[in-house]
Design an enzyme around this catalytic site. Structure first.
Site, mmCIF file in Angstrom:
data_model
loop_
_atom_site.group_PDB
_atom_site.id
_atom_site.type_symbol
_atom_site.label_atom_id
_atom_site.label_comp_id
_atom_site.label_asym_id
_atom_site.label_seq_id
_atom_site.Cartn_x
_atom_site.Cartn_y
_atom_site.Cartn_z
ATOM 1 N N HIS A 1 73.691 87.251 7.554
ATOM 2 C CA HIS A 1 74.385 88.399 8.169
ATOM 3 C C HIS A 1 74.456 89.601 7.243
ATOM 4 O O HIS A 1 74.612 89.458 6.035
ATOM 5 C CB HIS A 1 75.764 88.001 8.716
ATOM 6 C CG HIS A 1 76.776 87.535 7.701
ATOM 7 N ND1 HIS A 1 77.627 88.414 7.069
ATOM 8 C CD2 HIS A 1 77.083 86.301 7.236
ATOM 9 C CE1 HIS A 1 78.418 87.711 6.245
ATOM 10 N NE2 HIS A 1 78.121 86.444 6.319
ATOM 11 N N GLU B 1 79.623 88.975 11.497
ATOM 12 C CA GLU B 1 79.828 87.536 11.328
ATOM 13 C C GLU B 1 81.253 87.265 10.905
ATOM 14 O O GLU B 1 81.885 86.305 11.344
ATOM 15 C CB GLU B 1 78.838 86.987 10.276
ATOM 16 C CG GLU B 1 78.820 85.468 10.168
ATOM 17 C CD GLU B 1 79.803 84.894 9.159
ATOM 18 O OE1 GLU B 1 79.952 83.667 9.126
ATOM 19 O OE2 GLU B 1 80.445 85.658 8.425
#
Lengths: 474, 474
Positions: A291, A337
């Site tokens: 991420h 995330e």
């Protein structure tokens, strides 16, 4: 990395706890793959060696570290909702195009937008002492004048409930003992809810880490819609222990907590996608990921700059070597995330119809220290195939294989449904020392380790994407 | 612990560098003490065992940790010149009297009074980023509007001088590589002077530590009376490396530094003294010591709460056991060590006439982690006696002996003149991770290790003070 109880709950906790454990005792000889399958995998030895040499000794040497350093130095931290994250995504889209990757694009996601603002905590009694804090993601603010209240200091939820009549009107301090992240993170997750149920007015939670140099660690927390929301922040191990000692001596403790934190209307962000289009089965996909967003402290170099960069640079290396696997190799750099796998959840939802064509999912979000192998989730046969693939990386000592029910953070959204997946196994014993703290800086990353991670990632994803057979599902 | 170039200069540096080294290769059989001397020392085995059992398993068990925790929690940090330090000294005088020790008193010392005030540093170009700092002790303030200037980032003094034409008007950042504290501390010591000589307007010095979680480390620094004074502060390893990377990429860096630091008129403080009066040779003295003052961050639990508490609690244990050695056992808790061994220097000066009666000096100021033995400075014969004394502590594994030219910090004022002395050898590999940082909190101390330190300290000081013969000088 974030265990978000809203989305994956205990599933992920299991994975987080066990990722540091010893490889599972699945004996080598339990595998009984057809001989031709083994022969095919072994035939990749020359190309695997070529990739490994190119990434660790050739022109690619040091490139992952250099690229990552340039990126995190340019943008610093990249919290969901910030212009900084969007600028970083624009930058990455441009980088990926420059690498000559296929189908480079952003996929829009609606994400939470929480902003820390100024914050402070001060012990007022029995003596004045500033307490370094980091408000927990999603927390509400205090009133403008702050909250000044007595402390109730407990070591556990059990202890809180033993003293439940004392919680009312208090700032509840949790001085939980750290065992593992997966175990101890529940204090960060549930502190505010549990304290508020008993009339607590705020919580200060000992940072979820086994080691500290006066460093607070942030992280997402969720309120319960049926329970009053109260401000919640992390404090250092050192201060939590100090407050606990004072409290146990019978001293009256008073703290002033001030937080400007707020949740703004949802914002727009993007998952960042790039591919090497498959030459034969372009609609089948092997996905590698990490991420791009981070917490708003440090540089997010480790969580998860390293994972994101290992992923896209694997594709870049394969591209530079003019390799094109049978299936499509797709790198996805998730957004948001940290707020609960928001980017990944949106991706899963939007790409549901293509799920049958998703062959294998990989994610690196638990450090990119010296790699050791892969943590794997999937069927026994799939695991045996992966083990055989890992043997191709024997020259860089990354053949370890560990079977888990679920792996990674974002990709648990698939592996929990039976899709085979893998996350990076690496020497990350100190990962949680830096995790979500101001210490998540480029200093923790090391050029050689990053090269090895990229090499392992590139070999395993390329071979899996190129095999004549797909990775069988559960 | 402070290496103050004003007072002990390189002498101390040698001790600091080598304290973590392997025990010297002085073979056991090099010792050839008279048999009756050896027999006399060995006859202390029963009393040594009694002390060890009492401190580590008996009523004293856990007492050093409990007392130290109570003290550092009550007072927090104790910088020279602060009311807090004087209150802590008053508290200690009372404690020492309650222990029934003899001749408890404070001895006045005139000490420097430096005050940090508010301080901050912000990277303005190429992007905004707050840089955590700790101003270095003795630094002047910036002007009220702060200093906003371009950065010159160097890795060493050599590199600074290679680029000396670029220093003018710049904030000079030192990103020195950490080797050992003794080696690398010169950057903290000399940064401001060296940069100012070339027209630098301020310095930011990478903290003198091998490991960091975004933690700056302060420490004393001295100006040169012939060189313009410029503000000087420490930054974290992480930020120093980041600024260095940016600078090497050719980026223009700009920082705003703001410091309110000031030096107030000298203040009054006290060395804290307590004794067990000798029963036969009361005018001869064995001295155990540590310093009560600390830096103004953290709790000064390690530097040097532990050392001070091990010292006075050794006397308290001996007192509780109704032991009284031939010579006087004196505990001195120094003041203003951090500003350049100021309390100790004053003591040496005032007690010059009694120096001939000072038999042996001990100091603990490099951690009170698991003890291993003693680092010793003195003649060969004296060393052999100490080695024999250490054998009395075999049951707690603290028999290691290491010969050094100088030991300790404050007591170098004597050992550099040939007086025999010893400092605590302990498992302090991580000492400099916390040293002079907000991480110097009670969390780094451990009850069992502190008991063992007190036991070793009590046995060795008691036996040396009680032997029929004195420790021979050089």
């Amino acid at each position: 990395m974030l265990p978000a109880r809203t989305l994956v709950g205990t599933l992920f906790l299991v994975a987080a706890v066990s990722s540091a454990a010893v490889p599972a005792a699945t004996a080598e000889d339990e595998c009984d793959l057809p001989e031709e399958m083994v022969r095919e995998i072994r035939s990749y030895a020359p190309v695997a060696d070529k990739i490994i040499r190119f990434v660790t000794e050739g022109k690619f040497k040091g490139r992952t570290w250099n690229k990552l350093a340039g990126f995190v130095d340019k943008f610093g931290s990249r919290i969901a909702g910030s212009q900084n994250l969007e600028n970083a995504i624009d930058f990455m889209l441009n980088e990926l195009r420059k690498e000559g990757l296929d189908n480079v694009h952003g996929e829009e996601v609606t994400i939470p937008h929480w902003v820390r603002g100024r914050e402070s905590a001060k012990l007022l009694e029995p003596r004045m002492q500033t307490l370094p804090i980091l408000g927990l993601g999603g927390s509400i603010a205090t009133p403008k004048e702050g909250i000044t209240a007595e402390l109730l200091v407990v070591d556990s939820f059990d202890e809180l409930h033993h003293h439940k009549e004392q919680a009312k009107g208090k700032i509840v301090v949790f001085n939980e003992n750290y065992t593992t992240y997966g175990e101890s993170v529940r204090y960060r997750d549930y502190a505010a809810v549990e304290a508020a149920k008993l009339g607590g007015v705020a919580t200060l939670v000992r940072s979820v880490t086994g080691f500290s140099i006066a460093s607070p660690h942030t992280g997402w927390q969720d309120y319960d819609t049926n329970v009053t929301q109260i401000p919640t922040a992390s404090i250092t191990i050192e201060d939590a222990q100090m407050l606990s000692r004072m409290f146990k001596r019978g001293e009256k403790l008073k703290v002033r907590l001030y937080m400007e934190a707020k949740t703004l209307p949802p914002a727009k962000s993007r998952n960042t996608v790039a591919e090497i289009k498959g030459k034969e089965k372009a609609d089948e996909v092997v996905l590698v990921s990490g991420h791009l967003d981070s917490w708003d402290v440090g540089q997010g170099a480790m969580d998860d700059g390293g994972g994101a960069f290992v992923s896209w640079l694997s594709l870049a290396a394969i591209r530079k070597l003019n390799l094109r696997p049978r299936r499509t190799l797709r790198a996805v750099l998730w957004t948001a995330e940290e707020e609960g796998l928001v980017g990944a959840a949106s991706y899963v939802e939007k790409h549901k119809s293509e799920e049958g064509k998703l062959n294998f999912v990989m994610e690196s979000d638990e450090g990119t220290f010296t790699p050791q192998g892969l943590v794997f989730s999937g069927s026994k046969t799939a695991g045996c195939i992966l083990k055989e693939v890992l043997k191709l990386t024997a020259s860089i000592n990354t053949t370890n294989f560990q079977l888990e029910k679920n792996v990674g953070s974002d990709i648990t959204l698939w592996t929990s449904k039976g899709l085979p997946g893998a996350s990076l196994m690496n020497a990350n014993e100190k990962y949680f020392w830096f995790h979500h703290s101001a210490g998540d800086m480029m200093t923790v990353e090391e050029p050689r380790a990053l090269d090895l991670c990229t090499a392992l990632w590139a070999v395993s994803s390329y071979v899996v994407a190129d095999l004549s057979f797909g990775i069988p599902r559960n």
